[in-house]
Design an enzyme around this catalytic site. Sequence first.
Site, PDB file in Angstrom:
ATOM      1  N   GLY A  51     -28.844 -17.189 -67.348  1.00 26.37           N
ATOM      2  CA  GLY A  51     -28.179 -17.518 -66.011  1.00 26.37           C
ATOM      3  C   GLY A  51     -26.958 -18.240 -66.430  1.00 26.37           C
ATOM      4  N   ALA A  80     -26.645 -21.292 -66.907  1.00 23.69           N
ATOM      5  CA  ALA A  80     -26.965 -22.519 -67.844  1.00 23.69           C
ATOM      6  C   ALA A  80     -27.159 -22.122 -69.276  1.00 23.69           C
ATOM      7  CB  ALA A  80     -28.504 -23.083 -67.509  1.00 23.69           C
ATOM      8  N   TRP A 133     -26.832 -14.352 -57.529  1.00 24.44           N
ATOM      9  CA  TRP A 133     -27.076 -14.442 -56.031  1.00 24.44           C
ATOM     10  C   TRP A 133     -26.339 -15.648 -55.514  1.00 24.44           C
ATOM     11  CZ3 TRP A 133     -32.933 -12.715 -55.232  1.00 24.44           C
ATOM     12  CH2 TRP A 133     -33.053 -11.427 -55.894  1.00 24.44           C
ATOM     13  N   ALA A 134     -25.888 -16.496 -56.179  1.00 20.02           N
ATOM     14  CA  ALA A 134     -25.343 -17.691 -55.599  1.00 20.02           C
ATOM     15  C   ALA A 134     -24.073 -17.392 -54.719  1.00 20.02           C
ATOM     16  CB  ALA A 134     -25.155 -18.762 -56.620  1.00 20.02           C
ATOM     17  N   GLN A 135     -24.063 -17.962 -53.641  1.00 24.67           N
ATOM     18  CA  GLN A 135     -23.302 -17.327 -52.563  1.00 24.67           C
ATOM     19  C   GLN A 135     -22.115 -18.490 -52.246  1.00 24.67           C
ATOM     20  OE1 GLN A 135     -25.135 -16.372 -48.791  1.00 24.67           O
ATOM     21  NE2 GLN A 135     -26.182 -14.437 -49.859  1.00 24.67           N
ATOM     22  N   GLY A 136     -22.829 -19.727 -51.701  1.00 22.23           N
ATOM     23  CA  GLY A 136     -21.909 -20.679 -51.215  1.00 22.23           C
ATOM     24  C   GLY A 136     -20.857 -21.048 -52.351  1.00 22.23           C
ATOM     25  N   GLY A 137     -21.230 -21.495 -53.301  1.00 20.94           N
ATOM     26  CA  GLY A 137     -19.970 -21.754 -54.232  1.00 20.94           C
ATOM     27  C   GLY A 137     -20.578 -23.018 -55.385  1.00 20.94           C
ATOM     28  N   GLU A 182     -19.746 -27.349 -46.845  1.00 25.05           N
ATOM     29  CA  GLU A 182     -20.914 -27.112 -46.839  1.00 25.05           C
ATOM     30  C   GLU A 182     -21.857 -28.326 -46.240  1.00 25.05           C
ATOM     31  OE1 GLU A 182     -22.483 -25.744 -50.214  1.00 25.05           O
ATOM     32  OE2 GLU A 182     -22.177 -23.430 -49.777  1.00 25.05           O
ATOM     33  N   HIS A 217     -34.222 -23.676 -48.130  1.00 29.36           N
ATOM     34  CA  HIS A 217     -33.162 -23.271 -47.633  1.00 29.36           C
ATOM     35  C   HIS A 217     -33.403 -22.997 -46.256  1.00 29.36           C
ATOM     36  CE1 HIS A 217     -29.183 -21.697 -46.624  1.00 29.36           C
ATOM     37  NE2 HIS A 217     -28.782 -21.934 -47.979  1.00 29.36           N
ATOM     38  N   ARG A 257     -30.033 -30.447 -45.834  1.00 25.34           N
ATOM     39  CA  ARG A 257     -30.935 -29.057 -45.860  1.00 25.34           C
ATOM     40  C   ARG A 257     -32.299 -29.277 -45.639  1.00 25.34           C
ATOM     41  NH1 ARG A 257     -29.323 -25.290 -50.944  1.00 25.34           N
ATOM     42  NH2 ARG A 257     -27.365 -25.220 -49.931  1.00 25.34           N
ATOM     43  N   HIS A 296     -36.428 -22.353 -52.128  1.00 29.71           N
ATOM     44  CA  HIS A 296     -34.886 -21.790 -52.715  1.00 29.71           C
ATOM     45  C   HIS A 296     -34.573 -22.714 -54.033  1.00 29.71           C
ATOM     46  CE1 HIS A 296     -30.687 -20.903 -52.229  1.00 29.71           C
ATOM     47  NE2 HIS A 296     -30.123 -22.167 -52.476  1.00 29.71           N
ATOM     48  N   GLU A 314     -31.718 -24.937 -63.683  1.00 35.87           N
ATOM     49  CA  GLU A 314     -32.474 -25.103 -62.697  1.00 35.87           C
ATOM     50  C   GLU A 314     -34.029 -25.843 -63.258  1.00 35.87           C
ATOM     51  OE1 GLU A 314     -32.635 -22.746 -59.315  1.00 35.87           O
ATOM     52  OE2 GLU A 314     -34.515 -23.580 -58.603  1.00 35.87           O
ATOM     53  N   ARG A 326     -31.327 -31.812 -53.278  1.00 33.21           N
ATOM     54  CA  ARG A 326     -30.062 -31.590 -53.880  1.00 33.21           C
ATOM     55  C   ARG A 326     -29.104 -31.171 -52.767  1.00 33.21           C
ATOM     56  NH1 ARG A 326     -27.872 -26.238 -55.082  1.00 33.21           N
ATOM     57  NH2 ARG A 326     -29.569 -25.252 -54.228  1.00 33.21           N
TER      58      ARG A 326
HETATM   59  P1  FAD Z   1     -30.835 -18.496 -63.432  1.00 33.24           P
HETATM   60  O1  FAD Z   1     -29.654 -18.221 -63.130  1.00 33.24           O
HETATM   61  O2  FAD Z   1     -32.128 -18.096 -62.538  1.00 33.24           O
HETATM   62  O3  FAD Z   1     -31.244 -17.909 -64.863  1.00 33.24           O
HETATM   63  C1  FAD Z   1     -32.420 -17.899 -65.625  1.00 33.24           C
HETATM   64  C2  FAD Z   1     -32.565 -16.773 -66.541  1.00 33.24           C
HETATM   65  O4  FAD Z   1     -33.845 -16.970 -67.360  1.00 33.24           O
HETATM   66  C3  FAD Z   1     -32.604 -15.498 -66.094  1.00 33.24           C
HETATM   67  O5  FAD Z   1     -31.826 -14.723 -66.985  1.00 33.24           O
HETATM   68  C4  FAD Z   1     -33.994 -14.912 -66.457  1.00 33.24           C
HETATM   69  O6  FAD Z   1     -34.164 -13.571 -66.271  1.00 33.24           O
HETATM   70  C5  FAD Z   1     -34.316 -15.725 -67.431  1.00 33.24           C
HETATM   71  N1  FAD Z   1     -35.745 -15.962 -67.828  1.00 33.24           N
HETATM   72  C6  FAD Z   1     -36.754 -16.741 -67.124  1.00 33.24           C
HETATM   73  N2  FAD Z   1     -37.887 -16.742 -67.838  1.00 33.24           N
HETATM   74  C7  FAD Z   1     -37.553 -16.173 -68.937  1.00 33.24           C
HETATM   75  C8  FAD Z   1     -38.549 -15.931 -70.129  1.00 33.24           C
HETATM   76  N3  FAD Z   1     -39.759 -16.299 -70.022  1.00 33.24           N
HETATM   77  N4  FAD Z   1     -38.159 -15.333 -71.075  1.00 33.24           N
HETATM   78  C9  FAD Z   1     -36.915 -14.755 -71.053  1.00 33.24           C
HETATM   79  N5  FAD Z   1     -35.927 -15.023 -70.191  1.00 33.24           N
HETATM   80  C10 FAD Z   1     -36.421 -15.612 -69.120  1.00 33.24           C
HETATM   81  N6  FAD Z   1     -26.382 -23.176 -56.364  1.00 33.24           N
HETATM   82  C11 FAD Z   1     -25.245 -23.484 -56.094  1.00 33.24           C
HETATM   83  O7  FAD Z   1     -24.845 -24.563 -56.668  1.00 33.24           O
HETATM   84  N7  FAD Z   1     -24.316 -23.082 -55.173  1.00 33.24           N
HETATM   85  C12 FAD Z   1     -24.849 -21.845 -54.647  1.00 33.24           C
HETATM   86  O8  FAD Z   1     -23.917 -21.339 -53.996  1.00 33.24           O
HETATM   87  C13 FAD Z   1     -26.103 -21.435 -54.685  1.00 33.24           C
HETATM   88  N8  FAD Z   1     -26.592 -20.247 -53.824  1.00 33.24           N
HETATM   89  C14 FAD Z   1     -27.671 -19.887 -54.425  1.00 33.24           C
HETATM   90  C15 FAD Z   1     -28.266 -18.507 -53.688  1.00 33.24           C
HETATM   91  C16 FAD Z   1     -29.324 -18.145 -54.063  1.00 33.24           C
HETATM   92  C17 FAD Z   1     -29.750 -16.863 -53.271  1.00 33.24           C
HETATM   93  C18 FAD Z   1     -30.020 -18.668 -54.902  1.00 33.24           C
HETATM   94  C19 FAD Z   1     -31.495 -18.116 -55.317  1.00 33.24           C
HETATM   95  C20 FAD Z   1     -29.914 -19.697 -55.482  1.00 33.24           C
HETATM   96  C21 FAD Z   1     -28.650 -20.637 -55.060  1.00 33.24           C
HETATM   97  N9  FAD Z   1     -28.282 -21.667 -55.638  1.00 33.24           N
HETATM   98  C22 FAD Z   1     -27.151 -22.154 -55.834  1.00 33.24           C
HETATM   99  C23 FAD Z   1     -28.930 -22.314 -56.827  1.00 33.24           C
HETATM  100  C24 FAD Z   1     -28.402 -21.719 -58.379  1.00 33.24           C
HETATM  101  O9  FAD Z   1     -27.751 -20.476 -58.091  1.00 33.24           O
HETATM  102  C25 FAD Z   1     -29.376 -21.857 -59.412  1.00 33.24           C
HETATM  103  O10 FAD Z   1     -30.013 -23.089 -59.132  1.00 33.24           O
HETATM  104  C26 FAD Z   1     -28.758 -21.597 -60.556  1.00 33.24           C
HETATM  105  O11 FAD Z   1     -28.111 -20.472 -60.828  1.00 33.24           O
HETATM  106  C27 FAD Z   1     -29.975 -21.656 -61.739  1.00 33.24           C
HETATM  107  O12 FAD Z   1     -29.273 -21.347 -63.006  1.00 33.24           O
HETATM  108  P2  FAD Z   1     -29.933 -21.056 -64.356  1.00 33.24           P
HETATM  109  O13 FAD Z   1     -29.089 -20.840 -65.463  1.00 33.24           O
HETATM  110  O14 FAD Z   1     -30.793 -22.402 -64.509  1.00 33.24           O
HETATM  111  O15 FAD Z   1     -31.253 -20.035 -63.959  1.00 33.24           O
HETATM  112  C1  SIN Z   2     -25.967 -21.517 -49.890  1.00 31.24           C
HETATM  113  O1  SIN Z   2     -24.792 -20.840 -49.962  1.00 31.24           O
HETATM  114  O2  SIN Z   2     -26.176 -21.718 -48.921  1.00 31.24           O
HETATM  115  C2  SIN Z   2     -26.421 -21.861 -51.160  1.00 31.24           C
HETATM  116  C3  SIN Z   2     -25.702 -22.983 -51.923  1.00 31.24           C
HETATM  117  C4  SIN Z   2     -26.769 -24.009 -52.589  1.00 31.24           C
HETATM  118  O3  SIN Z   2     -27.962 -23.510 -52.710  1.00 31.24           O
HETATM  119  O4  SIN Z   2     -26.086 -24.928 -53.334  1.00 31.24           O
END
Ligand code: FAD
Ligand code: SIN
Length: 511
Positions: free
Chosen positions: A14, A16, A45-49, A114, A231, A277, A336, A360, A371
């Site tokens: 993702g 990170a 799937w992040a929408q808001g920004g 937001e 959420h 929230r 969420h 995350e 958050r």
């Molecule tokens: P992720 O993006 O979830 O990536 C995790 C990765 O790890 C994926 O590729 C997954 O397949 C992989 N993985 C997991 N387990 C394993 C394993 N055992 N072995 C190998 N790979 C693995 N935050 C905001 O700041 N703004 C927003 O607008 C916002 N909107 C959101 C909307 C939705 C619908 C959701 C669900 C969350 C939203 N959030 C938002 C929160 C934010 O999107 C997440 O917290 C953030 O994207 C997390 O990033 P990440 O890289 O930590 O994890």
């Molecule tokens: C949203 O767009 O409402 C999600 C934003 C977030 O989780 O930070």
Amino acid sequence: MTARRYDAVVVGAGIAGLMAALKLAPMRVALLCKTPLGEGSATDWAQGGIAAALGIDDSPQLHARDTQRAGAGLSDQHVVAILTDDAPARIEELLELGAAFDRDPSGALALGREAAHGRRRIVKAGGDATGHEILKTLISAVRTAHHIDVWENVVADDLILDDGRVCGVAAHASADGRPLTFPAGATVLATGGIGRVYRYTTNPVEATGDGLAMAARAGATLADLEFVQFHPTALAIARDPMPLVTEAIRGEGAILVNDLGERFMPRVHPDAELAPRDVVARAIFEEQRRGRSVGLDARACIGERFPHKFPTVFRFCVEARIDPCVQTIPVSAAAHYHMGGIAVDEWGRASLPGLWACGEVSATGIHGANRLASNSLLEALVYASRVGESIREDHGALGAVSVVARAGARVATATAADEQAVRDLRHLMYANVGLVRDEAGLHAALVRIDELETAIPHRGSELRNLLVVARLIATAARARRESRGSHSRSDFPASDEAFAKRTFTKLESVA
Ligand code: FAD
Ligand code: SIN
């Protein structure tokens, strides 16, 4: 068994994991992803920004103040300042990588609003497709980075430990279960959240808390586990995961109404629909407990502009035969985001030597008990950069790992019993360890978790990790005998100064 030696292994692709892998150049990096690249992440799937103090009426200090207010007394001021000071530079970096963020007619970045943000400071793309744009941008950078080997469809199972030091990752290929080992001087967990442990969630099915469970089994220190953000406005239709209805729609003036047509938020909080929230989520939950359904009404404030302003949400609505230009959108609260995770310092270092975490899965201390919207993508970027810097600095000292190919026990294949247990667990967590908790429900949840562990001793990867996650969250929620931010106890409805601190724990002390 395959053993490939790398300078660093990054688990998760993702925002990170991708950014951390890029920042590790020129070290040799293995980037592991349990799905094809681009799939299976919350980022997509992040929408808001993404939040950053860029407006002329804004400053990192104001952004920090809002972040701390949302955190309900538990945010660490020092790391919050790191986050908000660094935000504009991280946005600039994404722009340089090619991210196409939305602009206003003057050509400046269009800033959205937001809940609980005192200023317009949300950078977005495609109206409500911000995460997708960021992911696409980072993936194209990773694809052309020669220092990164991408391992798609590889599931990390366990950390490899040698004399207390993390020396890489034991994994398996998702297609055929073939064991794979990735010895490395530095290991970065970036596996995302835990939403899958709840029956109602906005998270992808891959959000099974794998990194959290792996670190827990290895003995790492974990923090803030009781704090799970729900959420308020997931689209209340029979879909699992539930599509999100972005908070930015409330930022544009949409109101929440119950099925009697009453707008209820003004009597709950002075900021009404733009209250924090957790407040909005619990207010909706309360309406539902009284037998009422809840809808988001965007007709007056957005109306016919809906398809253009929020194309992703519009598509979800149309698929559910709802026209948000002329109808209210049925909404309900869903798990969420996990504020808790692997405890890390300001450089993303975990308590075990050789281990870092970002995104995350980590607990940096920024979010406290709740958050602030759009701070998650930002935190992932800021900490991925810091993790990269920290590992590059430590590189000489990390030296060669002595482990050649030592994997953990092979993880069992999931059975029908696993699937039933996952369903039971998800219902249990939403009912007993969800938006509102109490001693009886938390105790019952822990008893049932014990039973499930005993009933299925040889469990597949998903159930194995979800049971650890469930136990950690329920135990932490039981110990916090107060209400604060996202953690609400009906038997301890007030905040208590005695609990005005973060909690740190290890799996061995809760198992
Ligand atoms: P992720 O993006 O979830 O990536 C995790 C990765 O790890 C994926 O590729 C997954 O397949 C992989 N993985 C997991 N387990 C394993 C394993 N055992 N072995 C190998 N790979 C693995 N935050 C905001 O700041 N703004 C927003 O607008 C916002 N909107 C959101 C909307 C939705 C619908 C959701 C669900 C969350 C939203 N959030 C938002 C929160 C934010 O999107 C997440 O917290 C953030 O994207 C997390 O990033 P990440 O890289 O930590 O994890
Ligand atoms: C949203 O767009 O409402 C999600 C934003 C977030 O989780 O930070």
